[in-house]
Design a protein around this motif. Structure first.
Motif, PDB file in Angstrom:
ATOM      1  N   HIS A  13       0.821  -1.233   0.000  1.00 42.24           N
ATOM      2  CA  HIS A  13       0.000   0.000   0.000  1.00 42.24           C
ATOM      3  C   HIS A  13       0.847   1.271   0.000  1.00 42.24           C
ATOM      4  O   HIS A  13       0.329   2.360   0.244  1.00 42.24           O
ATOM      5  CB  HIS A  13      -0.987   0.006   1.183  1.00 42.24           C
ATOM      6  CG  HIS A  13      -0.370   0.167   2.541  1.00 42.24           C
ATOM      7  ND1 HIS A  13       0.206  -0.872   3.246  1.00 42.24           N
ATOM      8  CD2 HIS A  13      -0.240   1.248   3.348  1.00 42.24           C
ATOM      9  CE1 HIS A  13       0.649  -0.441   4.411  1.00 42.24           C
ATOM     10  NE2 HIS A  13       0.399   0.859   4.497  1.00 42.24           N
ATOM     11  N   ARG A  42      -0.541   3.646  -2.646  1.00 42.88           N
ATOM     12  CA  ARG A  42      -1.904   4.089  -2.326  1.00 42.88           C
ATOM     13  C   ARG A  42      -1.886   5.120  -1.200  1.00 42.88           C
ATOM     14  O   ARG A  42      -2.656   6.089  -1.212  1.00 42.88           O
ATOM     15  CB  ARG A  42      -2.785   2.882  -1.958  1.00 42.88           C
ATOM     16  CG  ARG A  42      -4.242   3.269  -1.935  1.00 42.88           C
ATOM     17  CD  ARG A  42      -5.211   2.130  -1.658  1.00 42.88           C
ATOM     18  NE  ARG A  42      -6.523   2.727  -1.402  1.00 42.88           N
ATOM     19  CZ  ARG A  42      -7.490   2.197  -0.689  1.00 42.88           C
ATOM     20  NH1 ARG A  42      -7.335   0.997  -0.172  1.00 42.88           N
ATOM     21  NH2 ARG A  42      -8.620   2.846  -0.496  1.00 42.88           N
ATOM     22  N   SER A  43      -1.018   4.933  -0.228  1.00 44.29           N
ATOM     23  CA  SER A  43      -0.874   5.912   0.866  1.00 44.29           C
ATOM     24  C   SER A  43      -0.495   7.286   0.340  1.00 44.29           C
ATOM     25  O   SER A  43      -0.853   8.307   0.916  1.00 44.29           O
ATOM     26  CB  SER A  43       0.250   5.489   1.813  1.00 44.29           C
ATOM     27  OG  SER A  43      -0.251   4.735   2.868  1.00 44.29           O
ATOM     28  N   ILE A  85      -6.235   5.330   4.972  1.00 41.76           N
ATOM     29  CA  ILE A  85      -6.635   4.108   4.244  1.00 41.76           C
ATOM     30  C   ILE A  85      -6.481   2.889   5.161  1.00 41.76           C
ATOM     31  O   ILE A  85      -5.543   2.825   5.962  1.00 41.76           O
ATOM     32  CB  ILE A  85      -5.831   3.911   2.934  1.00 41.76           C
ATOM     33  CG1 ILE A  85      -4.320   3.826   3.201  1.00 41.76           C
ATOM     34  CG2 ILE A  85      -6.135   5.020   1.934  1.00 41.76           C
ATOM     35  CD1 ILE A  85      -3.524   3.290   2.008  1.00 41.76           C
ATOM     36  N   GLU A 139      -5.425  -0.100   4.940  1.00 42.62           N
ATOM     37  CA  GLU A 139      -4.221  -0.938   4.929  1.00 42.62           C
ATOM     38  C   GLU A 139      -3.217  -0.518   6.007  1.00 42.62           C
ATOM     39  O   GLU A 139      -2.417  -1.334   6.475  1.00 42.62           O
ATOM     40  CB  GLU A 139      -3.511  -0.849   3.570  1.00 42.62           C
ATOM     41  CG  GLU A 139      -4.271  -1.499   2.417  1.00 42.62           C
ATOM     42  CD  GLU A 139      -5.173  -0.532   1.688  1.00 42.62           C
ATOM     43  OE1 GLU A 139      -5.700   0.419   2.325  1.00 42.62           O
ATOM     44  OE2 GLU A 139      -5.358  -0.700   0.472  1.00 42.62           O
ATOM     45  N   ASN A 147       7.715   1.018   3.390  1.00 47.97           N
ATOM     46  CA  ASN A 147       6.646   2.028   3.494  1.00 47.97           C
ATOM     47  C   ASN A 147       6.992   2.981   4.625  1.00 47.97           C
ATOM     48  O   ASN A 147       6.600   2.769   5.775  1.00 47.97           O
ATOM     49  CB  ASN A 147       5.305   1.333   3.767  1.00 47.97           C
ATOM     50  CG  ASN A 147       4.137   2.278   3.601  1.00 47.97           C
ATOM     51  OD1 ASN A 147       4.222   3.439   4.001  1.00 47.97           O
ATOM     52  ND2 ASN A 147       3.059   1.797   3.014  1.00 47.97           N
TER      53      ASN A 147
END
Lengths: 563, 563
Positions: A55, A58-59, A74, A76, A119
């Protein structure tokens, strides 16, 4: 091979270079051994790959939003943080007395780097929680430890550090948040805090803010600062008077909420004693600075691995001498200029990772003077040079690297925060030259450690490192000879540049000695990166030291109205 | 003062340094004088401020979208481009025969820099149109000029350059787009083109694509390339067989559409003769490279001006020696490290602007050898060092600079394209060392020009510049002595770094001489920036030339499987 980090390199650094197995002679770590270290490394890599990396983009694209009542992140992120906590990783390096694994810091750092590389934004929630818990474990009462530290280590609560204010970023002496003693022993906290990472969200049952504030009547400056625990919720479950005034929208690192918080008579609990705030906060801050350096290395490292994979796949052009247009194009890794970018990046990220783990081991063995003098370098050097690796990763990818269809541009944007937060690199430079080289004779200790490595090495690079380190000592003495801080510090950033490159050259010489004559591509890679660093990078130090030695005061004296 | 560019600096460079008024002795420019130059500069600044700057952030936030049939761009872009065209600025430097103002290039460059600094993405549509029109004016038939060039100069049509393909970015010899001769003299063009800036949109009546393609049966390599005019619409008004296959989503420069175009039997018209494509395209490419350098300078320049304004307003901290916490905080411009960042930026952006205008004047006076040897430096040096100014502008702003509430992070992201497009900086390095220093004895011409400036200067910096330039000549000769291109070019980027810094030092020495003993803050600023560049920047060149002189072949020889 993973494109997050290079496990083989971590094993070399931990086992072949730093001999972390020897730490198990310490009773604290006696339960451990290579098997448990490897198991936690495996676990970290798996969770980072499965729960953090997927993710990451997406983050970035769907950053946290605030609808006036709650912050949405989000889903995740929460899932990843639960996986991290459930694996016992928040408390990995904490003592068994609070449920921790009691892993050495050096192993904990290697494990956490997987999450930072996979991440950085999601990992930041954990990093702040761990730093907050470590501070309270050091200075909190048993009751505070039970109330706040244990739930943080279990992953139920998260933590923040609240230092900066809108009018006072780097200048903590200007903190104006006010604390008023209440009859029940608590304090009423009022003020505005800025740049609070993980400052608000619904990812945990509550948020434990550690807030630097000034008790009414306390002296001006940093001596008047005290530290308070200000939970987002009161024991009753009701909200404390801490409200989110707004979210900052950043260039990168977007998945981590970054908040302006308004404390309006919020209930706070003093940590230990009044007037100790800054010293206590530096417990967390120093750890955070190493964490920032580690994050910068991790992002640079994953960028390098992505660039390397791309350069091996992408076919384009031919070597200059063989410009036969009918010959098939070659992988771009064959072009010397692409190799330059890759080898430079390798020397930065592997050199940076070596420094992170070396420093973490200093925590384990309690070599605090060396740790103190290295801390500003650990924070600033990777935030400059491993960021450079991210820049080079974009360049290796050409036009593709500039698009959001490839991850390297996000790595760059994420890493660009690191020269700024937890004390800008300029602040680190003042800390190094203005404080740490003097404190406990820090520079002498550093130069002795470098010299010891050089003296015991048979590498032709050893004399070059030794000469550079000795010159650093001479120049430092000259800078301080007049006892005039303004003059001494006029080119502090250049000093940090020089000291940083010398320290990384030291890391490379030491790795080279650990590699010895071992055969194989991995060791050949270490030798080439060391050669690159000594031949292409260390020479930068000469002009920097020349400038410092000249006592140039241009930046001090100039009339800035002419800019 | 404007935060887009510094008009005073432009006036110094144009009138006091380059004496552009003397160009009016040339019959082509005889109609002009300082009054007309100033009038166009005024007009440019006004339109840039009113029509370009205000939508700069919106262009970034709301990038162009493609719904499968048409591309939507925010309306401010079209309005700005109409204002630019209506003011006669597209044809500002074009001859009167096609309705142009016949301004010298050097004045045109200064004018266009306002638009690049105000809004690089919107300005790119104009830049590509101007480059396209200039190419066709040089090589097109009178009919092609009437059909395509005039409408472009009037702002009715826009232009592109279509070189790269998905499998061939920097490597034009691998271009595979096919051209088949048709009975009516036209060609049928089939292939896929990548990274086409302004490649599709509804901002103009049609788009004139200049497409590099290979006529069926033509030889392999660059010799087989021809250039074709492929309009988006046929004379009937119907669409030509050019379709938008997709838009790229970039880190920055988001307001300029960047397209993958599919040519599927599209009607194309040959420019002049077959096999001339690459030489013709380089007419546009060389101009585009100067335009890229100019854009990089402009973005760095506006970033610097924003940082300077912020540093004068923002109060924080106290000088190291005066750490009285009760003293009021000072503007951060008072801190030596902030001054370092500002003065470095000033030396980069004003040095870069000097180089852009100097080079543009070479076009006006027809000094093509010096122009040719400087072109790769003009493209690459600003795209590295004025980008660095954008990086420093973020750092001066601290946390604020990292947020999208301030413009400096966008300037950085926008400028990050410049080291990549129109030939990566690595390609420029090969062009400089592998071609331009040899071509027409380019390096000798460059070193002579530098030496002439140094010889006539009484500045103490002059001997340092002379020594560096002479050493560059010696090292170049040594690199080529063996006649082995692979070896000579192994460290081409380091060569470009060295040559670039020497050239900018030359620009500073020359500006310094133009400033003379003139009094006032502006001239003092020039002197300080020159001093900064000579004391803090030029010394970087030493280790770079050392490396080149050593003949290091690490990057050539290495076994890249060990990376």
């Amino acid at each position: 091979m993973s494109m997050i980090l290079n496990r083989r390199d971590l094993e070399f650094l931990l086992y072949e270079w730093l001999d972390v197995e020897s730490l198990t002679a310490d009773p604290r770590f006696a339960e451990h051994g290579r098997e448990t270290f490897d198991a936690v490394l495996d676990l970290s890599q798996q969770i980072a790959e499965r729960e953090f990396a997927p993710h990451n983009r997406r983050s970035d694209l769907e950053e946290p939003t605030f609808d006036g009542s709650a912050v949405t992140v989000i889903p995740e992120v929460g899932k990843a943080l639960r996986a991290f906590a459930d694996a016992g990783l928040i408390s990995a390096t904490f003592p068994a007395s609070v449920g921790g694994m009691e892993l050495p810091q050096v192993v904990g750092r290697a494990c956490f780097a997987w999450f930072q590389a996979a991440n950085i934004a999601t990992s930041a929630y954990s990093m702040l929680t761990m730093g907050n818990a470590a501070l309270l474990l050091e200075y909190g009462t048993p009751e505070q430890i039970d109330t706040y530290v244990r739930p943080m280590l279990e992953g139920r609560y998260t933590g923040t550090m609240c230092l900066s204010e809108p009018q006072a970023g780097s200048s903590l002496s200007d903190v104006t948040t006010r604390a008023e003693r209440q009859d029940d022993g608590s304090y009423s906290i009022t003020g505005s805090k800025m740049w609070i990472s993980a400052g608000d969200h619904e990812l945990s049952e509550t948020i434990v803010h550690l807030v630097l504030a000034r008790v009414v009547g306390a002296p001006a400056g940093v001596k008047g600062l005290s530290l308070f625990i200000v939970p987002k919720h009161l024991p009753s479950g009701a909200r404390n008077n801490v409200t989110l005034a707004g979210l900052n929208h950043k260039m990168g690192f977007r998945g981590t909420t970054n908040a302006v918080l308004a404390f309006d008579g919020a209930t706070g609990h003093l940590v230990q004693a009044e007037g100790q705030g800054l010293a206590q906060m530096f417990h967390m801050m120093n750890e955070a600075r190493i964490g920032v350096g580690s994050g910068a290395v991790a992002l640079g490292y994953t960028g390098y691995l992505h660039a390397l994979a791309y350069a091996r796949e992408r076919l384009q052009g031919r070597p200059p001498a063989g410009k036969d247009p009918s010959a098939p194009p070659v992988p771009i890794v064959r072009h010397p200029d692409v190799r330059r970018m890759l080898l430079a990046s390798k020397s930065y990220v592997e050199g940076g990772m070596a420094l992170i783990l070396y420093t973490a081991k200093l925590v384990d063995v309690g070599e605090t003077v060396l740790l103190d003098v290295l801390t500003p370098i650990v924070k600033a050097w990777p935030s400059q040079w491993c960021l450079r690796a991210n820049d080079l990763a974009i360049q290796v990818h050409g036009g593709y690297g500039y698009t959001r269809e490839y991850p390297v541009e996000q790595f760059y944007r994420d890493n660009r925060l690191n020269p700024i937060h937890e004390g800008t690199d300029g602040i680190q430079a003042l800390d190094l030259l203005g404080r740490k080289v003097l404190l406990n004779d820090g520079l002498r200790v550093l130069v002795s450690a470098i010299s010891a490595t050089a003296d015991s090495s048979s590498s032709p690079y050893a004399p070059r490192l030794l000469a550079a380190a000795q010159r650093l000592a001479t120049v430092t003495a000259k800078l301080w000879a007049a006892g005039d801080p303004d003059k001494a510090l006029a080119n502090a950033s250049t000093y940090l540049d020089a000291a940083g490159h010398i320290v990384i050259a030291w890391m490379w010489l030491s790795q080279l000695d650990a590699a010895g004559d071992a055969e194989g591509a991995f060791y050949d890679g270490k030798r080439l990166a060391a050669r690159y660093f000594f031949d292409h990078e260390l020479p930068r130090v000469g002009p920097w030291l020349d400038l410092l030695e000249s006592g140039d005061t241009l930046l001090l004296d100039l009339d800035d109205t002419v800019l």
